[in-house]
Scaffold this active site. Structure first.
Site, PDB file in Angstrom:
ATOM      1  N   ASP A   1     -52.056  22.620  -0.227  1.00  0.00           N
ATOM      2  CA  ASP A   1     -51.757  21.250  -0.638  1.00  0.00           C
ATOM      3  C   ASP A   1     -53.051  20.622  -1.156  1.00  0.00           C
ATOM      4  OD1 ASP A   1     -51.187  18.530  -0.832  1.00  0.00           O
ATOM      5  OD2 ASP A   1     -49.799  18.567   0.868  1.00  0.00           O
TER       6      ASP A   1
ATOM      7  N   LYS B   1     -52.759   9.586  -6.036  1.00  0.00           N
ATOM      8  CA  LYS B   1     -54.072   9.430  -5.387  1.00  0.00           C
ATOM      9  C   LYS B   1     -55.151   9.493  -6.458  1.00  0.00           C
ATOM     10  CE  LYS B   1     -52.182  10.867  -0.989  1.00  0.00           C
ATOM     11  NZ  LYS B   1     -51.802  11.985  -0.137  1.00  0.00           N
TER      12      LYS B   1
HETATM   13  C1  PLP Z   1     -50.573  11.930   0.449  1.00  0.00           C
HETATM   14  C2  PLP Z   1     -50.123  13.242   0.987  1.00  0.00           C
HETATM   15  C3  PLP Z   1     -48.785  13.612   0.909  1.00  0.00           C
HETATM   16  C4  PLP Z   1     -47.773  12.651   0.349  1.00  0.00           C
HETATM   17  O1  PLP Z   1     -46.514  13.179   0.247  1.00  0.00           O
HETATM   18  P1  PLP Z   1     -45.361  12.331  -0.471  1.00  0.00           P
HETATM   19  O2  PLP Z   1     -44.256  13.264  -0.586  1.00  0.00           O
HETATM   20  O3  PLP Z   1     -45.929  11.827  -1.761  1.00  0.00           O
HETATM   21  O4  PLP Z   1     -45.072  11.145   0.403  1.00  0.00           O
HETATM   22  C5  PLP Z   1     -48.423  14.868   1.351  1.00  0.00           C
HETATM   23  N1  PLP Z   1     -49.341  15.713   1.876  1.00  0.00           N
HETATM   24  C6  PLP Z   1     -50.638  15.376   1.979  1.00  0.00           C
HETATM   25  C7  PLP Z   1     -51.619  16.339   2.540  1.00  0.00           C
HETATM   26  C8  PLP Z   1     -51.067  14.127   1.548  1.00  0.00           C
HETATM   27  O5  PLP Z   1     -52.341  13.786   1.668  1.00  0.00           O
END
Ligand code: PLP
Length: 433
Positions: free
Chosen positions: A198, A224
């Protein structure tokens, strides 16, 4: 001791300082939360208005062809590919990070179960972002697997013969600690384990080389460091060696090889296109496209390498100023000092019991007080154990300067020295922290 003049001198030498003009930063705000929601690019309102008024309003349904709406997930994906070490045609911008993670983790589990039927376990980090853990829990239940959670330093030892997939977030949202993607992937592969990375806190923040690391699957976030706006589409990458092996579970018509043949049988598109599901949010994709263009504007000035060196310099300056000017107020540092081991944020800790009347750490109230003064960071709660409450500050070198670090820390010093954060209004928890 570092002075305001020193900070201004760093701004004067900064090759990226002009890029700030590309953003609509509100007056009087020092924005240190681009790691949660990036700033609005100046080009976005006009581009979105054009999509609404001209492409939708006048072009109507013709715009799927004439305005290039149909290929927009791929076009935006190609811009992202250049930031993460993927090749053109390997990334699509679509859906949310959570949904994309569901797709790639499903595919990884299916591949692992075919190649190593006896493996029964998905491995991740206990302090991974909760949505990542929830998605993994759901898929483990569905596939009869177990989710094994360990601390970062235990990962290498936990790559045992039961493990099918290792799912990690490259830069930890809470501490800013960064994994060595190439080394961790190599260790996983040596143990016969597939990797899912991720990149939510990495894409646009630190140089990433998915092919260089030989990673297997990856997802990341559009709102982000890519400045795509609230709820912007996320992205998904699958190594070409895996892309065609399995259907992803959300087999909608946009992932069909020929959606407009309207055949009753699903036939997955070759490559990454099968990771699309349904009709795409064109206005949101157009906004994300503008956000990506602000990052690409750094290309002639040194690109990701220049952004990375400025981001590290900003964080170093911030940490130094906090240590010089805010000593004696119970602040610690959760982020690794080694530049090779951190992302683009600095996280300060407070001890439990340091809050008003010993309730909590006071970190939440300090962050709220800073926000009231126009210094926007955020708070992340500890877990009552290994992880303390955190004051989190993200550094986006596109629009943050060195003088901002001086003023942010000066506000923090005043908030701590006057005890302003003890006021009741700053101690009331709101829904979104
Ligand atoms: C910000 C973030 C998300 C956000 O997920 P959404 O599906 O956009 O709400 C997921 N995983 C990580 C590691 C993040 O930092």
């Amino acid at each position: 001791m570092t002075t305001l003049q020193d900070c201004r001198a760093l701004d004067a030498q900064d090759p990226l300082r002009e890029l700030r003009q590309l953003f609509a930063l509100p007056e009087g705000v020092i924005y240190l939360d681009g790691n949660s929601l990036g700033v609005l690019p100046r080009a976005t309102p006009q581009r979105v208005a054009e999509v609404v008024q001209r492409e939708w309003g006048e072009g109507l349904i013709r715009s799927w062809n004439t305005a290039g709406w149909f290929e927009l997930p791929q076009r935006v994906g190609d811009k992202i590919a250049g930031l993460i070490g993927a090749r053109p045609g390997e990334v699509v911008a679509t859906d949310s990070t959570s949904v994309n993670l569901f797709k790639v983790l499903s595919a990884a589990i299916l591949i692992a179960r075919e190649d190593h039927p006896a493996r029964t376990c998905v491995l991740s980090e206990r302090s991974n972002f909760p949505t990542d853990l929830y998605i993994a829990q759901a898929l483990c239940r569905q596939h009869g697997l177990t989710l094994r959670l360990v601390e970062p330093e235990e990962i290498a030892g936990a790559l045992t013969p039961e493990v099918a997939v290792l799912m990690l977030t490259h830069v930890n949202y809470r501490t800013g600690a960064m994994h060595d993607m190439a080394a961790v992937t190599a260790a996983a592969h040596a143990a016969g384990v597939l990797t899912v990375w991720d990149l939510a806190h990495s894409a646009g923040a630190v140089p990433v080389d998915l092919h260089g690391a030989d990673a297997d699957f990856s997802v990341g976030c559009g709102y982000k460091y890519l400045n795509g706006g609230p709820g912007a589409p996320a992205f998904v990458w699958v190594h070409p060696r895996h892309a065609d092996r399995f259907w992803q579970p959300l087999a909608g018509w946009w992932g069909h090889a020929a959606p407009f043949e309207f055949t009753p049988d699903y036939r997955p598109a070759p490559g990454i296109a099968r990771y699309l599901c349904g009709t795409q949010p064109i206005m949101s994709l157009a906004a994300l496209d503008c956000g990506l263009d602000t990052l690409l504007a750094a290309a002639p000035l040194g690109g990701m390498a220049a952004l990375r060196s400025k981001s590290l310099a900003l964080a170093d300056l911030f940490i130094r100023l906090v240590e010089e000017r805010c000593a004696g107020h119970g602040l610690g540092l959760a982020t690794p000092r080694d530049p090779a081991r951190r992302g683009s944020q600095a996280c300060l800790t407070r001890e439990p019991g340091a809050g008003v009347d010993g309730a909590g750490s006071g970190a939440y109230a300090i962050v709220q007080t800073l926000i009231a003064r126009g210094v926007i960071g955020d708070f992340r709660a500890g877990d009552g154990g290994r992880h303390k409450d955190i004051l989190r500050f993200g550094f986006t070198p596109l629009y943050i300067g060195f003088e901002d670090m001086w003023h942010a820390v000066e506000h923090l010093r005043q908030v701590l020295e006057t005890g302003e954060w003890r006021q009741p209004e700053f101690n009331q928890q709101q829904a979104v922290t």
